[in-house]
Design a protein around this motif. Sequence first.
Motif, mmCIF file in Angstrom:
data_model
loop_
_atom_site.group_PDB
_atom_site.id
_atom_site.type_symbol
_atom_site.label_atom_id
_atom_site.label_comp_id
_atom_site.label_asym_id
_atom_site.label_seq_id
_atom_site.Cartn_x
_atom_site.Cartn_y
_atom_site.Cartn_z
ATOM 1 N N GLU A 115 0.825 -1.202 0.000
ATOM 2 C CA GLU A 115 0.000 0.000 0.000
ATOM 3 C C GLU A 115 0.869 1.265 0.000
ATOM 4 O O GLU A 115 0.615 2.220 -0.737
ATOM 5 C CB GLU A 115 -0.926 -0.012 1.216
ATOM 6 N N LEU A 116 1.920 1.227 0.830
ATOM 7 C CA LEU A 116 2.789 2.401 0.911
ATOM 8 C C LEU A 116 3.542 2.637 -0.397
ATOM 9 O O LEU A 116 3.678 3.772 -0.851
ATOM 10 C CB LEU A 116 3.785 2.231 2.064
ATOM 11 N N PHE A 117 4.016 1.543 -1.002
ATOM 12 C CA PHE A 117 4.723 1.696 -2.283
ATOM 13 C C PHE A 117 3.780 2.223 -3.357
ATOM 14 O O PHE A 117 4.159 3.049 -4.190
ATOM 15 C CB PHE A 117 5.341 0.373 -2.711
ATOM 16 N N VAL A 157 6.577 -2.146 -5.824
ATOM 17 C CA VAL A 157 5.292 -2.860 -5.733
ATOM 18 C C VAL A 157 5.464 -4.252 -6.326
ATOM 19 O O VAL A 157 5.107 -5.269 -5.713
ATOM 20 C CB VAL A 157 4.169 -2.099 -6.492
ATOM 21 N N VAL A 158 6.037 -4.285 -7.517
ATOM 22 C CA VAL A 158 6.188 -5.576 -8.206
ATOM 23 C C VAL A 158 7.164 -6.478 -7.447
ATOM 24 O O VAL A 158 6.884 -7.674 -7.223
ATOM 25 C CB VAL A 158 6.663 -5.341 -9.661
ATOM 26 N N ALA A 159 8.285 -5.919 -7.007
ATOM 27 C CA ALA A 159 9.287 -6.726 -6.291
ATOM 28 C C ALA A 159 8.704 -7.288 -5.000
ATOM 29 O O ALA A 159 8.908 -8.466 -4.665
ATOM 30 C CB ALA A 159 10.515 -5.873 -5.981
ATOM 31 N N THR A 160 7.944 -6.454 -4.283
ATOM 32 C CA THR A 160 7.361 -6.902 -3.015
ATOM 33 C C THR A 160 6.292 -7.967 -3.264
ATOM 34 O O THR A 160 6.176 -8.941 -2.512
ATOM 35 C CB THR A 160 6.772 -5.694 -2.256
ATOM 36 N N ALA A 189 -3.037 -4.801 -5.248
ATOM 37 C CA ALA A 189 -1.953 -3.885 -5.629
ATOM 38 C C ALA A 189 -1.751 -3.877 -7.143
ATOM 39 O O ALA A 189 -1.646 -2.807 -7.764
ATOM 40 C CB ALA A 189 -0.666 -4.289 -4.920
ATOM 41 N N LEU A 190 -1.708 -5.080 -7.736
ATOM 42 C CA LEU A 190 -1.426 -5.138 -9.175
ATOM 43 C C LEU A 190 -2.593 -4.603 -9.997
ATOM 44 O O LEU A 190 -2.393 -4.003 -11.064
ATOM 45 C CB LEU A 190 -1.080 -6.568 -9.586
ATOM 46 N N SER A 191 -3.818 -4.808 -9.517
ATOM 47 C CA SER A 191 -4.959 -4.281 -10.274
ATOM 48 C C SER A 191 -4.977 -2.753 -10.193
ATOM 49 O O SER A 191 -5.331 -2.080 -11.163
ATOM 50 C CB SER A 191 -6.277 -4.882 -9.795
ATOM 51 N N GLU A 192 -4.583 -2.218 -9.034
ATOM 52 C CA GLU A 192 -4.468 -0.750 -8.928
ATOM 53 C C GLU A 192 -3.416 -0.242 -9.910
ATOM 54 O O GLU A 192 -3.594 0.777 -10.568
ATOM 55 C CB GLU A 192 -4.054 -0.349 -7.509
ATOM 56 N N LEU A 193 -2.289 -0.970 -9.955
ATOM 57 C CA LEU A 193 -1.217 -0.592 -10.878
ATOM 58 C C LEU A 193 -1.718 -0.601 -12.318
ATOM 59 O O LEU A 193 -1.478 0.336 -13.077
ATOM 60 C CB LEU A 193 -0.062 -1.594 -10.782
ATOM 61 N N ALA A 194 -2.410 -1.705 -12.673
ATOM 62 C CA ALA A 194 -2.880 -1.852 -14.052
ATOM 63 C C ALA A 194 -3.869 -0.743 -14.416
ATOM 64 O O ALA A 194 -3.891 -0.262 -15.547
ATOM 65 C CB ALA A 194 -3.546 -3.220 -14.222
#
Lengths: 405, 508
Positions: free
Chosen positions: A110-112, A121-124, A145-150
Motif C-alpha cells: 500500500e505504501l509503495f 510494488v512488483v518486487a514486493t 496492488a497489481l490491479s491498482e497498478l494496471a
Amino acid sequence: MSPIESDRDWIQLTEPASLGQSDIFGFFGIPPSPQEDLGKNIKLKRQFWTKRANGPGGRELAAKVKQNIQNLSKVLEEGAVPDRIVPTGDGKYEVLGEAQTPAELAAQLELFLRAGDLANVVATARFGLAKWPGNAEVIASIALALSELARDYPELGDDVRAFAITATDEGLAVDPANPDVWLAKARVLLALGQTTAVAQLEDKAVGSGVILPPEYFGLVATAFFRAGDIPGGISSLVRSVEASKGDPGVKSVATDAMMREVLIPMLPITSRKAAQDFSQAVSVAAWIADGVPEAEAEMLKFRVWATQAQSRVFIGDLALKSFLGVLTGFIALPLYSKLASRPGWRVLNDGPTNEDSWARWIDVADGEFIEELHMLSRTPFAWQSAPGEKWPTRQQVIEHMTGGV
Amino acid sequence: MTTIGIDLGTTNSAVAVTDANGITTTLAERDGARILPSCVYFAPDGSVVVGQRAKAMAVLEPDRVAMLFKRGMGEANFQFDGSEFTVDGKVWRPEELSGLVLKKLKQTAEDQLGPVSGAIVTVPAYFGEPERSATRAAAELAGLPVLRILNEPTAAAIAHGIDSGSRGKSILVFDLGGGTFDVTVMQVDEDREMRVLATGGNHRLGGADFDRVVVEMIAQRVQEEVGVDILAEPWIFQEVREKAEEIKKDLSTLESSTKPISTGGRPTSFTLTRAEFESAISDTVDDVSDMIEITLEESGLTDRDIDVVLMVGGSSRIPVFSDLLEKMFGKAPTFSRNLDEDVARGASILAAKLGGHVDPRSELAELAVPQDVASHGLGITVNDDDDQEVNGIVVRAGELVPAHGTRTFYAAVDGQTDVHLRINEGDEEDLAFVRQIGDGRASFGRPVPRGYPIRIDISYTEEQIVEVFAYDGQTGQQIGAVRLDRTGSMSGEEKQRAIAAIAETGLQ
C-alpha cells in the motif's frame, strides 16, 4: 491531571525508541492508554510541549519534540505503519526489511503504491508470493496492488500482467474453496480489461460450490457495464445487494454504480421507450437504495424525474379547451386534452425556444431537482450550447415574456 | 509634573497621558500619527531617525535599520538569522534600541506636556525577568523614571473599562501583537479589584511571523516564475516584506489580495486568498489554541466561566483568531476600542493613579491597582536524592506579585563552607527547561556537616525585581543575598556608556 503538570513517562518522551508502529504508539502513551485515547493523548502531549516550547529554557529541544509530535501523529492518522517501514518525511518511506507477516506485506504494498514506486510494488509482490505461496491473504493483497497498478499505469509491462494472472491462478490451485481467491482473480481480470473472462469466472466459481462475496458481484457488474451490457450489470448489482443481505455499505456502493453507469447515461430522455426504460431502471435503483438514507436522498431526484418525464403537460389553447368542453357537453374534453398535451421529457427537450414554449418549459424545468439532475449528464440539450450551461430561471423567463422589468 | 503610559511594542509603540479628571489622550507625533513604528535608522552621517521615516528607510538601506528588537530583550541577538545588529562597527543591543524609541516617545510627551516625572512601560505578560529587567534598563537609558512595569493585557483591560463595568466577572484577554502573544485570565471582584489568575503566551509569536509566512509564499512563487531568490536580496526582501504586511492586513477584511511585486526589473504580481493564508498559518493557530486551553486550565476556570473575551493587539484583527475564540467560548469576542492605542492608554490611567495627582472626585480615584501574577516560577539549582542537579522551585508561577517563597535545603557534603546560588526562572525541576537568570554565593563562615539546613527566601517585588536571601537554617543569620536589579544584557560599565551616548544622540 493537567497536561502541563504531568509526570507521565510517555509525555516526557522526546522521541520514540524507533520509528516502528509500536514505538510510535508508545510515544503517545499507548499502552498504557487504550488505542481509542490516541487523539486525546496526542493533544495532551502537544500541549505539554507547547508550554515548554514557550517557556524560559529548553525551547529548541521542545520545538523539536513538537515537530516530532506533529510528524508522527500525521503518520498515524494516515494509517498504521509496519515496524520495518520508516517514514522519512514528505510522505515518503524507507523499508528497513522484508515483510514478516502477510499483514505487513499488505502495508508495504500500500505504501509503495501510494508513493508511486512501481518497481517496489512488483518486487514486493513477487517476494510475497514466493514466501507465502497460495496464501489467500497474500494473493488478495497482491491482486489488489497489481490491479491498482494496471488501472493507473496502462503502460504496465506484459511480464507484470502475466505475473498477476500467475499469482491468482496459483491461489486458485492451492485454495479453490476460498472466495477471497476468486475475488482476487476477478479483480485482476477486470483490471487487465478481460471483462468477458470476469463474467465467465463466476460460472466456474458457482460450479465449484463457492459462495461468492457481494464485492465479487460488484466487480462482475463493472465488467458488464464496461462491455456495454447494461442489463447484465444491473443484474449483478442486484445480486451483490442480495448476497450482502442488505448491507448498507454494499447498497450505497451499488446505488452509486446504478446512478453513474445506468441512470445518468440515459439522460436526457429522447423517446417514449427511453422514458419507460429510465423509469424501470430508477425503480431497480430505488430498491437497491431502500433503507440507506443517503442513497435514498440521492435517488430522490431520479425518482421525481422518472415520474414527471412521463406525465403529460397541456400545451394547447385553454380558451379553446373551455369552448370545446361547453360545446360538446365535455365529451370531447379528454380527447382534446390528450391531443394537445406532450410528455414532460418532450417539453423539456423542446426547450425555451419560442414564445409559446417558454411558459410550459419552465413549468417542467423549474422543479427542485430537474436541472441539478441533468447537469450530471454530459449530453447537452439541443437548446443548450454546451453541457453544464445554466438553465434560464423562472424570473428570467417571466422577464422575457413580459419584455423585461 | 506629568506621568505617562508607554506601550513599547514590537512593531509599533505609543504614548498616552491621563489628566487629573481621568481624561486620556494618545499623544500624536509631529506628523500627526499616534502610532510610532518601533524602527530605528542610523544614517551614514551619524544622525538617528526613529519611527515611520526609519521604517521607510528599511527598503533603501535595510542594513542600517533596526526592527523587531523587542523580541531580543535581554539578549544580544534578536535578528531573524540570530545575529547581532551592527552599524558602522557598533553593536546595538535591544535595550539601547528600545531606549532610543522610549526617548523619542518621551520627547513627544515633553513637547506637549512639559517635563515628565515618571512612566509606566508595558511588557508582554509572559515576559520573564531578564526581559523585564532589560525593559527597565531601556527606560533608564532614555532618562525615563519608571513607576512600574505593567503587563500589556492588564493595561488593555484598564483602558477598556473592564474594571468599572465588570464587577464579579471573569475576563480572558487575548493579546496578539506585532511580535508577541499573551493570553491572560483575570477576574474583577466586587470591590473592583482586578486580579490576574493565569497568564501564558509566546513572546516570539506575532504579526511579524505572519508577514514572514507570506514573504516565504511570495519568495517561492517568484523563484518559480521569475527565477529570483528574493530572500537573498536585501533590497527586494524589504519591499516584499512591506507588500506581505499589506496583503496580510487586506485579508482581515477581504477574501483575497493581489499586489504587484517588482523583482530585478521584472514585474509580476502575487495573489493570496484568505483560505490559503489561514491554511499556511494553521500550525500557529493550533499553538495559540493550545496556549489558551493551557492558560485557562491553569487559571482554574473553564470556558463556561469566562464572561468576556477581550481582543487586543493589531494581529487579533486576523479573522481566524476571532473565529477560534468564538468557537472556544461560544460568544463573540469583544474588540478593544482601539487595538493599537489601548495598551498605552491603560498604562497612562494607572500612571496617573500611581503618580498621585488625581482629582479625588473622579472615577479614576476609585480605580483599584491591579495585581499581576508571576508568569514564571523561580528557584535555585540544588542536588536531588540521586545527586543530580535539579531546579528547587521556591516561588511558583501564578503567585500574586509581590510574591515571596521560602524553602529549606541542606548542605550536600561534610565540611561545606559555602553555597553557590544559581537562580533559575521556570516551573520545572528539569534544568533543561529553565533559564539561569543570576548567581551569587552564600557563606556559612565555617565548615558545616552534610544535611545542615540553609533557608532560601526568594521575593519577586512589586517593581518585579527578584531578590534572593540565604539564611543559616539553625541560627537564622543571613549568609548571602542576590538582587537581580540588572541591566538586561549589558554590564554596569556598558550601561553608563550607553546612557551617555543616548543622551547625546539627537533624534529625528
